[in-house]
Design an enzyme around this catalytic site. Sequence first.
Site, short mmCIF file in Angstrom:
data_model
loop_
_atom_site.label_atom_id
_atom_site.label_comp_id
_atom_site.label_asym_id
_atom_site.label_seq_id
_atom_site.Cartn_x
_atom_site.Cartn_y
_atom_site.Cartn_z
N VAL A 185 0.83 -1.20 0.00
CA VAL A 185 0.00 0.00 0.00
C VAL A 185 0.87 1.26 0.00
CG1 VAL A 185 -1.69 1.33 1.34
CG2 VAL A 185 -1.99 -1.14 1.05
N GLU A 186 1.94 1.24 0.75
CA GLU A 186 2.78 2.44 0.87
C GLU A 186 3.52 2.77 -0.43
OE1 GLU A 186 2.87 4.66 3.15
OE2 GLU A 186 2.01 3.70 4.90
#
Length: 187
Positions: A60-61
Amino acid sequence: MRWLRKKRVLLLLLISFLSLLFLTSNWMSLLYPIHYKDEIRKHASYYDVDPFLVASIIRVETNFKPGKESKKGALGIMQLMPDTANWAMEMAKLPASSLDNVKHEVDVNIQLGTWYIRNLYQQMDGNPIAAIAAYNAGPGNVKNWLSKGTWDGSYENVKSIPFGETRHYVQRVIYYYNQYTSIYDEF
């Protein structure tokens, strides 16, 4: 007639490719790869953190792309804020590393990020959903939401999280976590 033969051959090749793709046992791993498995496995094991959670946060990051720096100044593959990275190095008694290393060296960043996840997990009394939210919004905000009853810390009530970015972040991390745990038998 010749164009019909070409279409048949192309169709046959497409069907063969799709069959091969679906018959292989782990075809979904092509859509949901996990990079840096050795580093994630090593640090997740050391800090007793679920490696699939670490991989999901990384996905996600930064989608496993090292050397990133966000507009807010978060560094590296796990997008650690500089103050958080320095604090984590001090608290975990890790060898001091420059912020440039935190940004560019995957192993250093994963070690700090995994330690931080473990710390958040402990601060949130073992609630993994609250720890994920705290990774994004900060532990102070999440503790405030929990103590005031704004959010109960459950995934079922994630829509009660006041920050839209954090709501979406938690949903995305859990989505990838579920994908990884269903695709990969082990880490």
